[in-house]
Write an enzyme that holds these catalytic residues in place. Structure first.
Site, PDB file in Angstrom:
ATOM      1  N   ASP A  42      42.472  37.271  36.339  1.00  0.00           N
ATOM      2  CA  ASP A  42      43.177  38.278  36.887  1.00  0.00           C
ATOM      3  C   ASP A  42      43.953  38.926  36.476  1.00  0.00           C
ATOM      4  O   ASP A  42      44.627  38.479  35.389  1.00  0.00           O
ATOM      5  CB  ASP A  42      43.974  37.415  38.231  1.00  0.00           C
ATOM      6  CG  ASP A  42      42.924  36.824  39.254  1.00  0.00           C
ATOM      7  OD1 ASP A  42      41.724  37.253  39.137  1.00  0.00           O
ATOM      8  OD2 ASP A  42      43.291  36.087  40.308  1.00  0.00           O
ATOM      9  N   ARG A  86      36.350  43.613  36.298  1.00  0.00           N
ATOM     10  CA  ARG A  86      36.378  43.874  37.687  1.00  0.00           C
ATOM     11  C   ARG A  86      37.414  44.997  37.890  1.00  0.00           C
ATOM     12  O   ARG A  86      38.598  44.960  37.227  1.00  0.00           O
ATOM     13  CB  ARG A  86      37.004  42.803  38.523  1.00  0.00           C
ATOM     14  CG  ARG A  86      37.291  42.958  39.823  1.00  0.00           C
ATOM     15  CD  ARG A  86      38.428  41.668  40.462  1.00  0.00           C
ATOM     16  NE  ARG A  86      37.799  40.216  40.563  1.00  0.00           N
ATOM     17  CZ  ARG A  86      38.673  39.231  40.157  1.00  0.00           C
ATOM     18  NH1 ARG A  86      39.826  39.668  40.082  1.00  0.00           N
ATOM     19  NH2 ARG A  86      38.069  37.954  40.339  1.00  0.00           N
TER      20      ARG A  86
HETATM   21  C1  LIG Z   1      37.870  40.560  44.825  1.00  0.00           C
HETATM   22  C2  LIG Z   1      39.249  41.202  44.330  1.00  0.00           C
HETATM   23  C3  LIG Z   1      40.038  40.930  43.536  1.00  0.00           C
HETATM   24  C4  LIG Z   1      41.386  41.331  43.242  1.00  0.00           C
HETATM   25  N1  LIG Z   1      41.950  41.033  42.017  1.00  0.00           N
HETATM   26  C5  LIG Z   1      43.049  41.870  41.905  1.00  0.00           C
HETATM   27  C6  LIG Z   1      43.791  41.697  40.529  1.00  0.00           C
HETATM   28  O1  LIG Z   1      43.512  40.689  39.601  1.00  0.00           O
HETATM   29  N2  LIG Z   1      44.829  42.192  40.323  1.00  0.00           N
HETATM   30  C7  LIG Z   1      45.320  43.186  41.284  1.00  0.00           C
HETATM   31  O2  LIG Z   1      46.435  43.847  40.726  1.00  0.00           O
HETATM   32  N3  LIG Z   1      44.718  43.420  42.522  1.00  0.00           N
HETATM   33  C8  LIG Z   1      43.520  42.613  42.578  1.00  0.00           C
HETATM   34  N4  LIG Z   1      43.008  42.794  43.801  1.00  0.00           N
HETATM   35  C9  LIG Z   1      43.719  43.842  44.857  1.00  0.00           C
HETATM   36  C10 LIG Z   1      43.399  45.436  44.778  1.00  0.00           C
HETATM   37  O3  LIG Z   1      44.339  45.865  43.507  1.00  0.00           O
HETATM   38  C11 LIG Z   1      43.774  46.253  45.885  1.00  0.00           C
HETATM   39  O4  LIG Z   1      45.085  45.779  46.101  1.00  0.00           O
HETATM   40  C12 LIG Z   1      43.127  45.730  47.151  1.00  0.00           C
HETATM   41  O5  LIG Z   1      41.514  45.444  46.972  1.00  0.00           O
HETATM   42  C13 LIG Z   1      43.158  46.690  48.285  1.00  0.00           C
HETATM   43  O6  LIG Z   1      42.554  48.091  47.894  1.00  0.00           O
HETATM   44  P1  LIG Z   1      41.400  48.380  48.394  1.00  0.00           P
HETATM   45  O7  LIG Z   1      40.511  48.995  47.129  1.00  0.00           O
HETATM   46  O8  LIG Z   1      40.456  47.576  49.341  1.00  0.00           O
HETATM   47  O9  LIG Z   1      41.748  49.900  49.203  1.00  0.00           O
HETATM   48  P2  LIG Z   1      42.745  50.236  50.129  1.00  0.00           P
HETATM   49  O10 LIG Z   1      42.866  51.964  50.077  1.00  0.00           O
HETATM   50  O11 LIG Z   1      43.891  49.246  50.099  1.00  0.00           O
HETATM   51  O12 LIG Z   1      42.009  49.813  51.457  1.00  0.00           O
HETATM   52  C14 LIG Z   1      40.948  50.416  51.878  1.00  0.00           C
HETATM   53  C15 LIG Z   1      40.479  49.681  53.318  1.00  0.00           C
HETATM   54  O13 LIG Z   1      40.368  48.258  52.984  1.00  0.00           O
HETATM   55  C16 LIG Z   1      40.919  47.506  54.071  1.00  0.00           C
HETATM   56  N5  LIG Z   1      41.896  46.733  53.535  1.00  0.00           N
HETATM   57  C17 LIG Z   1      42.431  46.774  52.443  1.00  0.00           C
HETATM   58  N6  LIG Z   1      43.285  45.693  52.021  1.00  0.00           N
HETATM   59  C18 LIG Z   1      43.405  45.064  53.323  1.00  0.00           C
HETATM   60  C19 LIG Z   1      44.113  43.961  53.889  1.00  0.00           C
HETATM   61  N7  LIG Z   1      44.894  43.486  52.979  1.00  0.00           N
HETATM   62  N8  LIG Z   1      43.969  43.385  55.152  1.00  0.00           N
HETATM   63  C20 LIG Z   1      43.033  44.205  55.876  1.00  0.00           C
HETATM   64  N9  LIG Z   1      42.312  45.360  55.349  1.00  0.00           N
HETATM   65  C21 LIG Z   1      42.459  45.733  54.287  1.00  0.00           C
HETATM   66  C22 LIG Z   1      41.521  48.482  55.187  1.00  0.00           C
HETATM   67  O14 LIG Z   1      40.402  48.689  55.951  1.00  0.00           O
HETATM   68  C23 LIG Z   1      41.639  49.808  54.261  1.00  0.00           C
HETATM   69  O15 LIG Z   1      41.564  50.918  55.086  1.00  0.00           O
HETATM   70  C24 LIG Z   1      41.737  42.486  44.005  1.00  0.00           C
HETATM   71  C25 LIG Z   1      40.979  42.909  45.081  1.00  0.00           C
HETATM   72  C26 LIG Z   1      39.556  42.324  45.401  1.00  0.00           C
HETATM   73  C27 LIG Z   1      38.984  42.849  46.462  1.00  0.00           C
END
Ligand SMILES: Cc1cc2nc3c(=O)[nH]c(=O)nc-3n(C[C@H](O)[C@H](O)[C@H](O)COP(=O)(O)OP(=O)(O)OC[C@H]3O[C@@H](n4cnc5c(N)ncnc54)[C@H](O)[C@@H]3O)c2cc1C
Length: 320
Positions: free
Chosen positions: A147, A197
């Site tokens: 990660d 990723r």
């Molecule tokens: C499989 C996976 C692994 C990850 N690994 C890392 C990592 O190693 N390091 C790192 O910094 N980040 C990691 N992340 C987190 C990532 O950086 C984002 O913070 C997170 O995915 C929210 O961003 P989004 O792309 O979904 O977009 P956003 O613009 O934040 O969200 C888009 C939409 O998704 C939904 N959504 C998003 N988050 C939530 C929530 N918490 N609760 C409810 N609905 C939500 C909502 O409908 C929102 O409008 C990971 C995410 C995923 C999916």
């Protein structure tokens, strides 16, 4: 971004942490995002996910170990996870008959953190732990993803991947679109053929290193995901952003990119409808399933991503 940063800052205060950890009000929301305290509990949750045709990456919660003993205990848990996963029927069936070709969409792998391997205690110490985990994973035919953590660790994480490569190719990492440096880092990982990723980024970062503006992060995300889809090795498009997913799917169709050459990833407890819809359309989908009792930092990052989660908690607090 302002609300997100405010939530991240407030939740890092010790009295807030004590209140959230000890109050029963937060439990339902915690259990929405976290699959359980123990490995066996989390594997039950994984089974439900696997039955829907969705793959899993299992995460043992915890970061920034304070002592070498803590890091060694985390390493032991990682190894226990890999040994146990090897006995899960879906995984055993996959390793017995891996699909043809060089892309291996393993059904159940693990995601780990270098600061949980002891990076704060020393780079050589963390590397030795990481290599031990990789060697057990290689024995089982499994994959280990590092990660990506806060930007202080970005360079050390990428350098670590480059150091273990090509002795261990059963590993890869994560790049965060909010960092200015990510276009360059993407090319570094593409050059060696490591699985990436791509995520937007979840930590509190200063404007000196990361875009403060969400629209800029989203633009970078789409550009970098497209680059990975065309030049990366089995990339993971990790987002719950439906608009971005739709845009990327249009791109995939237009460029005739094989659906089997990449996967979507989402977090446990978020947008199950979207996960299942993508599977029904024939895409590979993997869910990130966290477990363990060190859930607080992970939980606050999930709250910060969606202020509505925070509102839900605040309402429960006043009702209670
Ligand atoms: C499989 C996976 C692994 C990850 N690994 C890392 C990592 O190693 N390091 C790192 O910094 N980040 C990691 N992340 C987190 C990532 O950086 C984002 O913070 C997170 O995915 C929210 O961003 P989004 O792309 O979904 O977009 P956003 O613009 O934040 O969200 C888009 C939409 O998704 C939904 N959504 C998003 N988050 C939530 C929530 N918490 N609760 C409810 N609905 C939500 C909502 O409908 C929102 O409008 C990971 C995410 C995923 C999916």
């Amino acid at each position: 971004m302002f609300t997100r940063n405010l939530i991240l800052k407030t939740s890092s205060l010790k009295p807030v942490e004590r209140m959230v950890r000890s109050s029963a009000i937060f439990r339902p929301l915690v259990s929405r995002f976290i699959a359980g305290d123990s490995l066996e509990e989390s594997l039950k949750a994984c089974q439900t996910v696997l039955e829907k045709g969705i793959k899993v990456t299992l995460d043992y919660l915890g970061e920034n170990t304070a002592t070498e003993a803590e890091a060694l205990a985390a390493k032991a848990t990682y190894i226990q996870m890999l040994d146990r996963i090897a006995t899960v029927p879906a995984f055993a069936a996959f390793t017995k008959n891996p699909p043809a070709g060089k892309i291996q969409a393993d059904p159940l792998n693990i995601s780990i953190k270098l600061t949980q391997c002891g990076l704060d205690q020393g780079e050589a110490f963390a590397e030795a732990n990481y290599r031990e985990v990789l060697s057990v994973a290689a024995k089982h035919g499994n994959f280990v993803r590092l990660d990506m953590e806060a930007s202080d660790y970005t360079e050390r994480t990428l350098a670590m991947i480059e150091r273990v490569w090509p002795e261990y190719t059963n590993t890869g990492t994560v790049l965060q679109s909010y960092l200015y440096r990510t276009d360059d880092d993407l090319e570094r990982m593409i050059a060696i053929g490591a699985r990436v990723r791509i995520v937007k980024g979840a930590y509190l970062e200063p404007a000196a290193v990361a875009f403060p503006d969400k629209a800029k992060v989203d633009d970078a995300y789409v550009r970098q995901a497209k680059r990975l889809l065309t030049a990366g090795f089995y990339p993971a498009i990790a987002t719950q952003d439906e608009t971005i997913i739709n845009e990327l799917n249009t791109f995939v169709r237009k460029e005739s990119i094989e659906k089997s050459s990449f996967e979507f990833q989402m977090l446990y407890g978020i947008r199950r409808d979207l996960q299942e819809g993508l599977v029904a359309e024939g895409y590979n989908v993997r869910v990130y399933v966290p477990f363990g009792d060190s859930w607080y930092p992970y939980f606050t990052r999930r709250l910060a991503e969606r202020p509505a989660n925070m509102m839900f908690m605040a309402k429960s607090l006043f009702k209670g």
